[in-house]
Write a protein that holds these residues in place. Structure first.
Motif, short mmCIF file in Angstrom:
data_model
loop_
_atom_site.label_atom_id
_atom_site.label_comp_id
_atom_site.label_asym_id
_atom_site.label_seq_id
_atom_site.Cartn_x
_atom_site.Cartn_y
_atom_site.Cartn_z
N LEU A 322 0.30 -1.64 -3.79
CA LEU A 322 1.57 -1.26 -3.19
C LEU A 322 2.53 -0.70 -4.24
O LEU A 322 3.27 0.26 -3.98
CB LEU A 322 2.20 -2.49 -2.51
CG LEU A 322 1.51 -2.99 -1.24
CD1 LEU A 322 2.06 -4.36 -0.83
CD2 LEU A 322 1.70 -1.99 -0.11
N SER A 325 1.47 2.90 -5.24
CA SER A 325 1.69 3.92 -4.21
C SER A 325 3.17 4.22 -3.98
O SER A 325 3.50 5.24 -3.38
CB SER A 325 1.06 3.46 -2.88
OG SER A 325 1.74 2.31 -2.40
N THR A 327 5.10 2.63 -2.03
CA THR A 327 5.43 2.34 -0.64
C THR A 327 6.43 1.18 -0.56
O THR A 327 6.28 0.17 -1.24
CB THR A 327 4.16 1.97 0.14
OG1 THR A 327 3.23 3.06 0.05
CG2 THR A 327 4.48 1.70 1.61
N ASP A 328 7.43 1.35 0.29
CA ASP A 328 8.42 0.30 0.51
C ASP A 328 7.84 -0.67 1.53
O ASP A 328 7.68 -0.35 2.71
CB ASP A 328 9.72 0.93 1.03
CG ASP A 328 10.83 -0.12 1.16
OD1 ASP A 328 10.63 -1.25 0.69
OD2 ASP A 328 11.88 0.22 1.73
N PHE A 329 7.52 -1.89 1.07
CA PHE A 329 6.84 -2.86 1.93
C PHE A 329 7.79 -4.01 2.26
O PHE A 329 8.52 -4.50 1.39
CB PHE A 329 5.58 -3.40 1.23
CG PHE A 329 4.82 -4.40 2.05
CD1 PHE A 329 3.96 -3.97 3.07
CD2 PHE A 329 4.97 -5.76 1.84
CE1 PHE A 329 3.27 -4.89 3.84
CE2 PHE A 329 4.28 -6.69 2.60
CZ PHE A 329 3.42 -6.24 3.60
N MET A 359 -0.67 2.21 4.71
CA MET A 359 -0.32 2.86 3.45
C MET A 359 -0.91 4.26 3.33
O MET A 359 -0.31 5.17 2.75
CB MET A 359 -0.80 2.00 2.27
CG MET A 359 -0.02 0.71 2.08
SD MET A 359 -0.82 -0.35 0.89
CE MET A 359 -1.01 0.78 -0.50
N VAL A 362 1.45 6.93 5.43
CA VAL A 362 2.89 7.12 5.24
C VAL A 362 3.12 8.26 4.26
O VAL A 362 2.24 8.60 3.45
CB VAL A 362 3.55 5.83 4.74
CG1 VAL A 362 3.43 4.74 5.79
CG2 VAL A 362 2.94 5.38 3.42
N HIS A 366 7.92 7.94 -0.35
CA HIS A 366 8.99 7.34 0.44
C HIS A 366 8.45 6.78 1.77
O HIS A 366 9.09 6.86 2.81
CB HIS A 366 10.12 8.32 0.71
CG HIS A 366 9.66 9.62 1.31
ND1 HIS A 366 9.17 10.66 0.54
CD2 HIS A 366 9.61 10.03 2.59
CE1 HIS A 366 8.84 11.67 1.33
NE2 HIS A 366 9.12 11.31 2.58
N GLY A 367 7.28 6.22 1.69
CA GLY A 367 6.70 5.59 2.88
C GLY A 367 7.21 4.16 3.05
O GLY A 367 7.60 3.50 2.09
N VAL A 369 6.23 0.43 5.08
CA VAL A 369 5.28 -0.37 5.85
C VAL A 369 5.91 -1.74 6.06
O VAL A 369 6.46 -2.34 5.12
CB VAL A 369 3.92 -0.51 5.13
CG1 VAL A 369 3.00 -1.44 5.91
CG2 VAL A 369 3.27 0.87 4.94
N ASP A 386 4.52 1.39 10.49
CA ASP A 386 4.70 2.35 9.39
C ASP A 386 5.54 3.51 9.89
O ASP A 386 5.80 3.65 11.09
CB ASP A 386 3.34 2.85 8.88
CG ASP A 386 2.52 3.57 9.94
OD1 ASP A 386 2.98 4.64 10.40
OD2 ASP A 386 1.43 3.08 10.31
#
Length: 465
Positions: A322, A325, A327-329, A359, A362, A366-367, A369, A386
């Motif tokens: 995460l 990548s 990705t904002d989780f 993941m 997205v 700036h994705g 999840v 997502d």
């Protein structure tokens, strides 16, 4: 079916027997009348008409005993008042008669044969015998109700055999069939209670001879099945061991080679090789995950699994991925504990693949999840949302096929993620829904599975969207 066959056979036979018996009874009663008439004729031939009636006198009437006296004499019904006879001369004059037939209408013709009469409230069956040689006519009669009583008694006897015999036969057949199938019930219970992975042969005490080959064949088949599952589990473990080690070693060597001074073209090739090995390692991991799910379901026992704790462990495992990548989780835990009854490895694979699949779809950099766990009545609900492009409604049914990939996927997957999710859900009697994200863009995957029994009893109903 046995009872229906018996009814289908016995009822027509009973009806045929009934009608045949009635016919034979009527013929027997008619024959009795004719025989009585001929017997009386012989007696008259020997004694002569003159000995019975003197010239100029009226007919000689034979008295009939009364019903009350009849019952006292015979302790029951004798039918004496229901039979009678007449003796006529050649001119149709009554010479001798019983009292009950004294007013019987004269015959229409003196030809021998049977006739039916109705007088004084009763129907009569009358046989006429004409003896031209002696110039006499003998008429023997019997009341119809007497005949009906006899045939009614016969029909009651035949009917009682069917009315009592068939239900009794149904009860006895049901008992016999139930008793005969009882070993099958015990066999069903033995199979239902058999633990996965058990090699203990099925034993049925006092099994009938017909069922023994079935039990032996089942034991043999179960033994072969357990051998096949054991070989599959060993193969999965061997594959994991044999492939992970060389792949890890090759990745280390590539990292070492890339850390030194290399030509630009060589470095590009090394990067491509490293990327290819990473994809290969990921594909092997997914295939092994499928194998572990199947093997675990076949050999393992379900146990209580806390989805909240399991989700935290999966997030910790995926944390490096995460972070890389970007990705904002977000993890939304609405409950402190969500216990379910299932296989821990399969549920972990379900959560892991749901997050990884999100993941891969997205926007890079700036994705977003989101993983949410909540309770809804006696169900546990897992949602992964997502902000990717989503999946059109008409294509959502096909995404669970193995090796299916959406064109919008930006990752290096091989289309196994949702297939693993679906198989894990099937093992837990769960449902999967692919919905639109509440923001209007993206996909929301919802998995609903039953809570553990103790959790159902203690959990209040909560609302969930």
């Amino acid at each position: 079916m046995i009872i229906a066959v018996l009814v289908a056979v016995l009822l027509p036979l009973g009806l045929y027997s009934y009608h045949s018996t009635l016919k034979e009874t009527r013929e027997l009663l008619d024959g009795r009348l004719a025989q009585s008439a001929r017997t009386l004729d012989v007696l008259i031939q020997n004694g002569g008409v003159a000995s019975i009636r003197k010239q100029g006198q009226g007919p000689l009437i034979v008295p009939i005993i009364g019903r009350k006296a009849e019952e006292e004499l015979m302790h029951g019904r004798t039918y004496e008042s229901e039979v009678g006879y007449q003796l006529l001369d050649r001119h149709g004059q009554i010479q001798l008669t019983t009292a009950n037939l004294a007013r019987l209408p004269l015959p229409h013709t003196l030809i021998s044969g049977f006739e039916n009469y109705f007088f004084e409230g009763y129907g009569w069956r009358v046989f006429t015998l004409t003896d031209e040689a002696n110039g006499v006519v003998i008429r023997m009669g019997e009341r119809d109700d007497s005949r009906r009583d006899i045939t009614h008694a016969l029909s009651v006897d035949l009917g009682l055999t069917q009315l009592i015999g068939l239900p009794l036969l149904a009860v006895l057949v049901g008992w016999a069939v139930g008793r005969g199938l009882r070993p099958l019930e015990r066999l069903t219970q033995a199979l239902a209670s058999r633990a996965p992975g058990s090699r203990q042969p099925i034993q049925l005490d006092q099994a009938p001879q017909e069922l023994q080959p079935v039990v032996q064949a089942l034991n043999s088949q179960l033994e072969r099945l357990e051998d096949a599952l054991e070989r599959e589990r060993r193969f999965s473990a061997d594959v994991a061991h044999e492939l992970r080690t060389p792949l890890a070693s090759t990745m280390i060597h590539l990292d070492t080679a890339m850390s030194g001074e290399v030509q630009p073209g060589t470095k590009t090739a090394l990067i491509s090789a490293q990327s290819g090995l990473s994809r290969l390692a990921r594909r092997i991991e997914q295939l092994l995950a499928l194998a572990r799910i199947e093997a675990g379901a076949a050999a393992g026992q379900r146990r209580e699994v806390d989805l909240v704790v399991l989700a935290m462990n999966v997030i910790d495992e995926l944390a490096p991925l995460l972070g890389e990548s970007g990705t904002d989780f977000a993890f939304l835990e609405h409950e402190q504990s969500l216990p379910v009854h299932g296989y821990e490895a399969a549920l972990a694979a379900l959560l892991r693949n749901l997050i990884e699949n999100a993941m891969h779809h997205v926007p890079p950099g700036h994705g977003m999840v989101q993983l949410a766990l909540e309770r809804y009545g006696d169900k546990a609900v897992i949602e992964v949302i997502d902000n990717g492009p989503g999946i059109p409604a008409e294509r959502r049914a096909s995404v669970f096929a193995r090796f299916h990939r959406e064109a919008s996927s930006s990752g290096d997957g091989y289309g196994l993620g949702l297939s693993i999710v679906q198989r894990a859900a099937q093992l837990h009697d769960a449902t999967i829904e692919l919905l639109d994200a509440s923001s209007g863009r993206g996909l929301r995957v919802r998995v609903t599975l039953p809570l553990f029994a103790s959790a159902k009893a203690a959990s209040p109903l909560s609302a969930s969207e």
